[in-house]
Scaffold this active site. Structure first.
Site, PDB file in Angstrom:
ATOM      1  N   ALA A   1      39.924  51.356  35.322  1.00  0.00           N
ATOM      2  CA  ALA A   1      40.217  51.448  34.332  1.00  0.00           C
ATOM      3  C   ALA A   1      40.467  50.210  33.509  1.00  0.00           C
ATOM      4  O   ALA A   1      40.517  49.085  34.722  1.00  0.00           O
ATOM      5  CB  ALA A   1      41.492  52.229  33.923  1.00  0.00           C
TER       6      ALA A   1
ATOM      7  N   GLY B   1      40.437  53.090  38.989  1.00  0.00           N
ATOM      8  CA  GLY B   1      39.838  54.050  38.518  1.00  0.00           C
ATOM      9  C   GLY B   1      38.249  54.385  39.325  1.00  0.00           C
ATOM     10  O   GLY B   1      37.188  55.440  39.585  1.00  0.00           O
TER      11      GLY B   1
ATOM     12  N   GLU C   1      38.346  55.660  42.915  1.00  0.00           N
ATOM     13  CA  GLU C   1      38.597  57.537  42.514  1.00  0.00           C
ATOM     14  C   GLU C   1      37.341  57.859  41.658  1.00  0.00           C
ATOM     15  O   GLU C   1      37.399  58.829  42.206  1.00  0.00           O
ATOM     16  CB  GLU C   1      40.266  57.167  40.661  1.00  0.00           C
ATOM     17  CG  GLU C   1      40.772  57.277  41.475  1.00  0.00           C
ATOM     18  CD  GLU C   1      42.058  56.487  40.444  1.00  0.00           C
ATOM     19  OE1 GLU C   1      41.734  55.467  39.608  1.00  0.00           O
ATOM     20  OE2 GLU C   1      43.134  57.518  40.325  1.00  0.00           O
TER      21      GLU C   1
ATOM     22  N   GLU D   1      47.066  49.940  41.197  1.00  0.00           N
ATOM     23  CA  GLU D   1      47.453  50.144  40.373  1.00  0.00           C
ATOM     24  C   GLU D   1      48.864  50.298  40.259  1.00  0.00           C
ATOM     25  O   GLU D   1      49.628  49.359  39.578  1.00  0.00           O
ATOM     26  CB  GLU D   1      47.711  51.856  39.905  1.00  0.00           C
ATOM     27  CG  GLU D   1      45.922  51.976  39.364  1.00  0.00           C
ATOM     28  CD  GLU D   1      45.369  52.568  40.788  1.00  0.00           C
ATOM     29  OE1 GLU D   1      45.490  52.554  42.040  1.00  0.00           O
ATOM     30  OE2 GLU D   1      44.442  53.576  40.043  1.00  0.00           O
TER      31      GLU D   1
HETATM   32  N1  CAA Z   1      39.977  45.893  33.178  1.00  0.00           N
HETATM   33  C1  CAA Z   1      39.301  45.119  32.382  1.00  0.00           C
HETATM   34  N2  CAA Z   1      38.557  43.726  32.525  1.00  0.00           N
HETATM   35  C2  CAA Z   1      38.104  43.465  33.977  1.00  0.00           C
HETATM   36  C3  CAA Z   1      39.254  44.664  35.278  1.00  0.00           C
HETATM   37  C4  CAA Z   1      39.218  45.392  34.805  1.00  0.00           C
HETATM   38  N3  CAA Z   1      39.463  46.807  35.686  1.00  0.00           N
HETATM   39  N4  CAA Z   1      38.845  44.256  36.392  1.00  0.00           N
HETATM   40  C5  CAA Z   1      37.434  42.989  35.672  1.00  0.00           C
HETATM   41  N5  CAA Z   1      37.242  42.803  34.476  1.00  0.00           N
HETATM   42  C6  CAA Z   1      37.459  41.620  34.022  1.00  0.00           C
HETATM   43  C7  CAA Z   1      38.095  40.155  33.825  1.00  0.00           C
HETATM   44  O1  CAA Z   1      39.233  40.650  33.128  1.00  0.00           O
HETATM   45  C8  CAA Z   1      37.422  38.869  33.635  1.00  0.00           C
HETATM   46  O2  CAA Z   1      37.049  39.540  32.587  1.00  0.00           O
HETATM   47  P1  CAA Z   1      36.683  37.723  31.566  1.00  0.00           P
HETATM   48  O3  CAA Z   1      35.510  36.721  31.977  1.00  0.00           O
HETATM   49  O4  CAA Z   1      36.914  38.132  30.271  1.00  0.00           O
HETATM   50  O5  CAA Z   1      38.421  36.966  32.121  1.00  0.00           O
HETATM   51  C9  CAA Z   1      35.709  39.774  34.342  1.00  0.00           C
HETATM   52  O6  CAA Z   1      35.839  41.065  34.260  1.00  0.00           O
HETATM   53  C10 CAA Z   1      35.378  39.415  35.949  1.00  0.00           C
HETATM   54  O7  CAA Z   1      36.398  39.155  36.437  1.00  0.00           O
HETATM   55  P2  CAA Z   1      37.479  38.263  37.708  1.00  0.00           P
HETATM   56  O8  CAA Z   1      37.325  36.715  36.960  1.00  0.00           O
HETATM   57  O9  CAA Z   1      38.840  38.577  37.559  1.00  0.00           O
HETATM   58  O10 CAA Z   1      36.654  38.043  39.066  1.00  0.00           O
HETATM   59  P3  CAA Z   1      36.999  37.691  40.245  1.00  0.00           P
HETATM   60  O11 CAA Z   1      35.376  38.042  41.148  1.00  0.00           O
HETATM   61  O12 CAA Z   1      37.514  36.574  40.312  1.00  0.00           O
HETATM   62  O13 CAA Z   1      38.103  39.042  40.739  1.00  0.00           O
HETATM   63  C11 CAA Z   1      38.488  41.384  41.011  1.00  0.00           C
HETATM   64  C12 CAA Z   1      37.015  39.862  40.738  1.00  0.00           C
HETATM   65  C13 CAA Z   1      39.253  41.428  42.346  1.00  0.00           C
HETATM   66  C14 CAA Z   1      38.404  42.981  41.105  1.00  0.00           C
HETATM   67  C15 CAA Z   1      39.882  40.946  39.564  1.00  0.00           C
HETATM   68  O14 CAA Z   1      38.874  41.021  38.197  1.00  0.00           O
HETATM   69  C16 CAA Z   1      40.738  41.962  39.251  1.00  0.00           C
HETATM   70  O15 CAA Z   1      41.517  42.061  40.118  1.00  0.00           O
HETATM   71  N6  CAA Z   1      40.349  42.878  38.727  1.00  0.00           N
HETATM   72  C17 CAA Z   1      41.330  44.109  38.308  1.00  0.00           C
HETATM   73  C18 CAA Z   1      41.323  45.511  39.297  1.00  0.00           C
HETATM   74  C19 CAA Z   1      42.254  46.172  39.079  1.00  0.00           C
HETATM   75  O16 CAA Z   1      43.699  45.786  38.896  1.00  0.00           O
HETATM   76  N7  CAA Z   1      42.245  47.338  39.028  1.00  0.00           N
HETATM   77  C20 CAA Z   1      42.779  48.412  38.279  1.00  0.00           C
HETATM   78  C21 CAA Z   1      42.961  49.232  36.845  1.00  0.00           C
HETATM   79  S1  CAA Z   1      44.199  49.954  36.997  1.00  0.00           S
HETATM   80  C22 CAA Z   1      43.589  51.790  37.459  1.00  0.00           C
HETATM   81  O17 CAA Z   1      42.040  51.798  37.498  1.00  0.00           O
HETATM   82  C23 CAA Z   1      44.106  52.863  36.474  1.00  0.00           C
HETATM   83  C24 CAA Z   1      43.580  53.754  37.256  1.00  0.00           C
HETATM   84  O18 CAA Z   1      44.467  54.879  38.265  1.00  0.00           O
HETATM   85  C25 CAA Z   1      42.409  54.976  36.653  1.00  0.00           C
END
Ligand code: CAA
Length: 258
Positions: free
Chosen positions: A64, A109, A112, A132
């Site tokens: 998400a 998500g 999921e 999460e």
């Molecule tokens: N939401 C919003 N933006 C996201 C995102 C997310 N889930 N995942 C990645 N992005 C964005 C980053 O913020 C970044 O944007 P900017 O360039 O504007 O800073 C861009 O995508 C590229 O990401 P990274 O620079 O972080 O890329 P990376 O290769 O260094 O890392 C990654 C990749 C490990 C996937 C890392 O992006 C990450 O950990 N993302 C979050 C993953 C996460 O925690 N997901 C769960 C979300 S909560 C959820 O899903 C709740 C639920 O149950 C529904």
């Protein structure tokens, strides 16, 4: 649509989550667009199999949208969860088979969404996880429910409580992933599988999906009865007559999907 692409080609539809700059993270607009696409495809009689994937070569769906979620209040958080749960549930119960082609990160998500599909084919680069708790929340798009049903309670708890990512070999080992392919062959293999399923008796595949999904939510005796009802229903279809006649006449069945 801004963030979801849908390409229909004969019996196959390919749905692409398309926010590559955010690694295809699901903001509420993307979830709504996905919901509209799924509703349209559900009532499309030509389409037999749907493949869902992410755009680019890095991510299926990275969860998400954290930037959108940060300032939500409790009621808004619950509404977001209910919105995505409804869309994913529609995917789970649509009459067509849905294949997730997991081309990279499937986190939160994203994991999921993949779990709501009927099967998961993954690239060697895919990574799965429910991070999460690293953000101070629980999974909210039905991860606490579908993941344990897919891989068992103990493993699901490990993945959800640690928030750790697992690589594709581990995902395959624990049964989260059906097949693993080189990144550049993933979509061809997904289409191959989709075409094979599309060539089978459409009503039979669709009824088998309902029998598995609905039967698993029943007590065993009711599920057996439900299966027998569904089995019986097959004998009202032209596909059953054609399938069995083709076998006896030693030719390939030409199913009409009715
Ligand atoms: N939401 C919003 N933006 C996201 C995102 C997310 N889930 N995942 C990645 N992005 C964005 C980053 O913020 C970044 O944007 P900017 O360039 O504007 O800073 C861009 O995508 C590229 O990401 P990274 O620079 O972080 O890329 P990376 O290769 O260094 O890392 C990654 C990749 C490990 C996937 C890392 O992006 C990450 O950990 N993302 C979050 C993953 C996460 O925690 N997901 C769960 C979300 S909560 C959820 O899903 C709740 C639920 O149950 C529904």
């Amino acid at each position: 649509m801004e963030n979801v692409i849908c390409n229909v080609n004969g019996k196959l539809a390919e749905v692409i989550i398309n926010r590559p700059k955010a690694l295809n993270a699901l903001n509420s607009q993307t979830i709504k667009e996905l919901g509209e696409v799924i509703d349209d495809l559900s009532s499309n009689k030509e389409v037999k199999v749907v493949i869902i994937t992410g755009s680019g070569d890095k991510s299926f769906v990275a969860g998400a949208d954290i930037k959108e979620m940060r300032d939500l209040n409790a009621m808004e958080g619950r509404a977001l969860g209910r919105l995505a749960q409804k869309v994913f549930s529609n995917i789970e119960h649509m009459p067509q088979t849905v294949i997730a082609a997991v081309n990279g990160y499937a986190l939160g998500g994203g994991c999921e969404l993949a779990s709501a599909c009927d099967m998961r084919l993954a690239s060697k680069k895919a990574k799965f996880g429910q991070p999460e708790v690293t953000l101070g929340i629980t999974p909210g798009f039905a991860g606490t429910q579908r993941l344990p049903r897919l891989i068992g309670k103990g493993l699901a708890k490990e993945i959800i409580f640690t928030g750790d990512m697992i690589d594709v070999e581990e995902a395959y080992r624990i049964g989260l992933v059906n097949k693993v392919y080189d990144p550049d062959e993933l979509m061809d293999k997904a289409r191959e599988m989709a075409n094979k399923i599309a060539s089978r008796g459409t009503v039979a595949v669709s009824l088998a999906k309902a029998a598995i999904n609905d039967g698993l939510n029943m007590d065993t005796e009711s599920a057996y009865k439900y299966e027998a009802d569904i089995f019986g229903l097959c004998f009202s279809t032209e596909d059953q007559k054609e399938g069995m006649t083709a076998f006896i006449e030693k030719r390939k069945a030409d199913f009409k999907g009715c």
